[in-house]
Scaffold this active site. Structure first.
Site, mmCIF file in Angstrom:
data_model
loop_
_atom_site.group_PDB
_atom_site.id
_atom_site.type_symbol
_atom_site.label_atom_id
_atom_site.label_comp_id
_atom_site.label_asym_id
_atom_site.label_seq_id
_atom_site.Cartn_x
_atom_site.Cartn_y
_atom_site.Cartn_z
ATOM 1 N N ASN A 76 6.219 -34.575 165.233
ATOM 2 C CA ASN A 76 4.765 -34.518 165.021
ATOM 3 C C ASN A 76 4.034 -34.229 166.339
ATOM 4 O O ASN A 76 4.637 -33.777 167.299
ATOM 5 C CB ASN A 76 4.248 -35.774 164.322
ATOM 6 C CG ASN A 76 3.182 -35.433 163.284
ATOM 7 O OD1 ASN A 76 2.279 -34.662 163.553
ATOM 8 N ND2 ASN A 76 3.311 -36.004 162.096
ATOM 9 N N ARG A 77 2.753 -34.520 166.384
ATOM 10 C CA ARG A 77 1.913 -33.975 167.457
ATOM 11 C C ARG A 77 1.575 -34.981 168.547
ATOM 12 O O ARG A 77 1.452 -36.171 168.263
ATOM 13 C CB ARG A 77 0.617 -33.431 166.844
ATOM 14 C CG ARG A 77 0.880 -32.224 165.976
ATOM 15 C CD ARG A 77 -0.279 -31.862 165.082
ATOM 16 N NE ARG A 77 0.057 -30.645 164.331
ATOM 17 C CZ ARG A 77 0.711 -30.647 163.177
ATOM 18 N NH1 ARG A 77 1.081 -31.779 162.608
ATOM 19 N NH2 ARG A 77 0.998 -29.509 162.573
ATOM 20 N N HIS A 102 6.514 -31.303 167.425
ATOM 21 C CA HIS A 102 7.946 -31.338 167.092
ATOM 22 C C HIS A 102 8.861 -30.985 168.271
ATOM 23 O O HIS A 102 9.815 -30.226 168.126
ATOM 24 C CB HIS A 102 8.238 -30.371 165.935
ATOM 25 C CG HIS A 102 7.730 -30.821 164.586
ATOM 26 N ND1 HIS A 102 7.405 -32.116 164.291
ATOM 27 C CD2 HIS A 102 7.512 -30.123 163.429
ATOM 28 C CE1 HIS A 102 7.005 -32.208 163.018
ATOM 29 N NE2 HIS A 102 7.050 -31.018 162.476
ATOM 30 N N HIS A 171 13.826 -33.202 159.005
ATOM 31 C CA HIS A 171 12.791 -32.377 158.363
ATOM 32 C C HIS A 171 13.340 -31.650 157.131
ATOM 33 O O HIS A 171 13.052 -30.469 156.917
ATOM 34 C CB HIS A 171 12.247 -31.381 159.390
ATOM 35 C CG HIS A 171 10.840 -30.929 159.140
ATOM 36 N ND1 HIS A 171 10.476 -30.226 158.012
ATOM 37 C CD2 HIS A 171 9.714 -31.070 159.870
ATOM 38 C CE1 HIS A 171 9.189 -29.946 158.073
ATOM 39 N NE2 HIS A 171 8.697 -30.455 159.190
ATOM 40 N N SER A 172 14.119 -32.346 156.302
ATOM 41 C CA SER A 172 14.630 -31.692 155.083
ATOM 42 C C SER A 172 13.505 -31.427 154.102
ATOM 43 O O SER A 172 12.591 -32.241 153.942
ATOM 44 C CB SER A 172 15.689 -32.576 154.414
ATOM 45 O OG SER A 172 16.875 -32.528 155.168
ATOM 46 N N TYR A 173 13.603 -30.264 153.455
ATOM 47 C CA TYR A 173 12.667 -29.892 152.392
ATOM 48 C C TYR A 173 13.418 -30.098 151.073
ATOM 49 O O TYR A 173 14.369 -29.365 150.788
ATOM 50 C CB TYR A 173 12.286 -28.418 152.480
ATOM 51 C CG TYR A 173 11.426 -28.010 153.654
ATOM 52 C CD1 TYR A 173 11.942 -27.882 154.938
ATOM 53 C CD2 TYR A 173 10.076 -27.696 153.454
ATOM 54 C CE1 TYR A 173 11.148 -27.461 155.997
ATOM 55 C CE2 TYR A 173 9.276 -27.266 154.518
ATOM 56 C CZ TYR A 173 9.817 -27.163 155.775
ATOM 57 O OH TYR A 173 9.039 -26.736 156.834
ATOM 58 N N ASP A 238 -0.171 -33.090 153.807
ATOM 59 C CA ASP A 238 0.398 -33.068 155.155
ATOM 60 C C ASP A 238 -0.226 -34.278 155.854
ATOM 61 O O ASP A 238 -1.096 -34.137 156.710
ATOM 62 C CB ASP A 238 0.049 -31.745 155.873
ATOM 63 C CG ASP A 238 0.851 -31.583 157.160
ATOM 64 O OD1 ASP A 238 1.749 -32.403 157.415
ATOM 65 O OD2 ASP A 238 0.566 -30.625 157.910
ATOM 66 N N GLN A 272 5.506 -38.913 157.566
ATOM 67 C CA GLN A 272 4.710 -37.724 157.246
ATOM 68 C C GLN A 272 5.150 -37.221 155.874
ATOM 69 O O GLN A 272 6.345 -37.081 155.611
ATOM 70 C CB GLN A 272 4.939 -36.637 158.305
ATOM 71 C CG GLN A 272 4.000 -35.460 158.218
ATOM 72 C CD GLN A 272 2.629 -35.738 158.836
ATOM 73 O OE1 GLN A 272 2.429 -36.748 159.509
ATOM 74 N NE2 GLN A 272 1.676 -34.846 158.614
ATOM 75 N N GLU A 298 9.140 -37.448 156.258
ATOM 76 C CA GLU A 298 9.591 -37.492 157.657
ATOM 77 C C GLU A 298 9.239 -38.849 158.274
ATOM 78 O O GLU A 298 8.152 -39.008 158.826
ATOM 79 C CB GLU A 298 8.907 -36.373 158.448
ATOM 80 C CG GLU A 298 9.101 -34.992 157.877
ATOM 81 C CD GLU A 298 8.025 -34.016 158.349
ATOM 82 O OE1 GLU A 298 7.755 -33.945 159.554
ATOM 83 O OE2 GLU A 298 7.424 -33.342 157.492
HETATM 84 C C1 GAL Z 1 5.420 -30.905 159.427
HETATM 85 C C2 GAL Z 1 4.018 -31.087 159.914
HETATM 86 C C3 GAL Z 1 3.209 -29.884 159.487
HETATM 87 C C4 GAL Z 1 3.843 -28.608 159.988
HETATM 88 C C5 GAL Z 1 5.295 -28.576 159.576
HETATM 89 C C6 GAL Z 1 6.061 -27.428 160.179
HETATM 90 O O1 GAL Z 1 6.199 -31.975 159.863
HETATM 91 O O2 GAL Z 1 3.479 -32.263 159.367
HETATM 92 O O3 GAL Z 1 1.886 -30.003 159.927
HETATM 93 O O4 GAL Z 1 3.728 -28.558 161.392
HETATM 94 O O5 GAL Z 1 5.969 -29.729 159.978
HETATM 95 O O6 GAL Z 1 5.481 -26.195 159.915
#
Ligand code: GAL
Length: 332
Positions: A76-77, A102, A171-173, A238, A272, A298
């Protein structure tokens, strides 16, 4: 337990990249040492892959979606990529101007990790040098994936030779209807959280915690996204949730189409929740993806927590061991 290891040459990296598959009677999971990532998660009963990704290993090395990757040093940021430890100021790489996201331009998701296989586990390791992407301390990291029955356990360990910050996640989708099979709006989510962290227009936490009551973020009772957004104004999720502190599961997700349920357990304070708004028109493994093709959970420390002293601090002291886990349990 069966283990298969293969290597593929990446022209982009000019190196070999390894994939390793662990499987038992319920699940088959493929990992890759590029990004210490999960590239396939197959529910054997239906022969159904439930994670999104790329159609070839080479594709993984040239995209920036973070598919299944280990994210670090700091998921994250971080506002303006700046923070201080003991009055010493550090400046991180600014890869999402004006902020750091990230782990930077070449975060852990873009590294080739070493690995060892032991029984039903695979341990990836990586040494992140002092001031890589601006972070202090030589950081030695291990990510251990263990497959048992219907569970995939992810454990993170790290040590540093200087005080530093660490916030590792995966960061699994996921799409419990299957990778590339439509969207996840019919999935039912239960998120055990009373508050989310307020963020500004750059998705940086302000430090305020806001109740989820009477908002589209209230998944305390199991609700589908379809139901939550029944006015058909679909909200892109998000958002960062503060998880309840119980030892029970933190999130439960199920698909009424496949009856696959996933429970997420973790000892991280926040998570997240992201519904893949970055995947519009992305050509994936078997299909072209779009917004809502998947959801990411996440677990992590809150975004920008190092700059918000009221939040749990992601500091790893020299000589201490960072240790956190994420467990995905599948009920099939
Ligand atoms: C997520 C984040 C999003 C975006 C994404 C990657 O973890 O919350 O804002 O950055 O990753 O594109």
């Amino acid at each position: 337990m069966k283990t298969i290891a293969e290597k593929t040459f990446s022209k982009y990296l000019n190196k070999y990249v390894n994939t390793i598959t662990l499987s038992n009677e319920n699940l088959t999971v493929e990992f890759c040492n590029y990004g210490a990532m999960i590239t396939k998660l197959i529910v054997n009963k239906y022969n159904l892959d439930i994670v999104l990704g790329c159609s070839s290993i080479e594709e993984y090395t040239i995209q920036d979606k973070f598919f299944g990757s280990t994210i670090g040093r700091y998921a994250n940021r971080i506002k303006n990529g700046e923070f201080s430890i003991d009055s010493q100021k550090y400046n991180l790489s600014i890869n999402e101007p004006p902020n750091h996201l990230h782990g930077g331009f070449e975060g852990f998701h873009k590294k080739l990790w070493n690995y060892e296989i032991a029984d039903n586990s695979i341990v990836f390791s990586y040494l992140s040098n002092n001031l890589e992407e601006g972070y202090p301390g030589n950081l030695s990291i291990k990510v251990k994936y263990t497959l048992t029955k219907s569970d995939l356990l992810v454990e993170y360990f790290a040590t540093s030779d200087r005080d530093t910050i660490v916030n590792l996640t995966n960061h699994s989708y996921f799409n419990l209807n299957g990778e590339g099979v439509g969207d996840i709006k019919n999935h039912i989510f239960q998120i055990n959280s009373d508050f989310y962290t307020e963020f500004d227009k750059e998705s940086i936490s302000t430090g305020n915690l806001i109740t989820v009551e009477n908002t589209p973020l209230n998944f305390k009772n199991a609700t589908s996204i379809d139901e939550m957004c029944s006015n058909k104004k679909f909200m892109d999720y998000d958002n960062n949730y503060v998880l309840t502190s119980s030892n029970d599961f933190k999130v439960l997700v199920s698909s009424p189409s496949t009856n696959i349920t996933m429970k997420l357990y973790t000892d991280y304070p926040c998570m997240q929740f992201f519904t893949a708004s970055n995947l519009e028109n992305f050509v994936g493994k078997t299909n072209t993806y779009s917004n809502f093709s998947a959801f990411c959970l996440e677990p992590q420390y809150a975004p920008n927590s190092i700059n918000i002293k009221s939040f749990e601090q992601p500091i790893l002291k020299k000589g201490d061991t960072y240790s956190h886990f994420i467990k995905y349990e599948f009920i099939i």
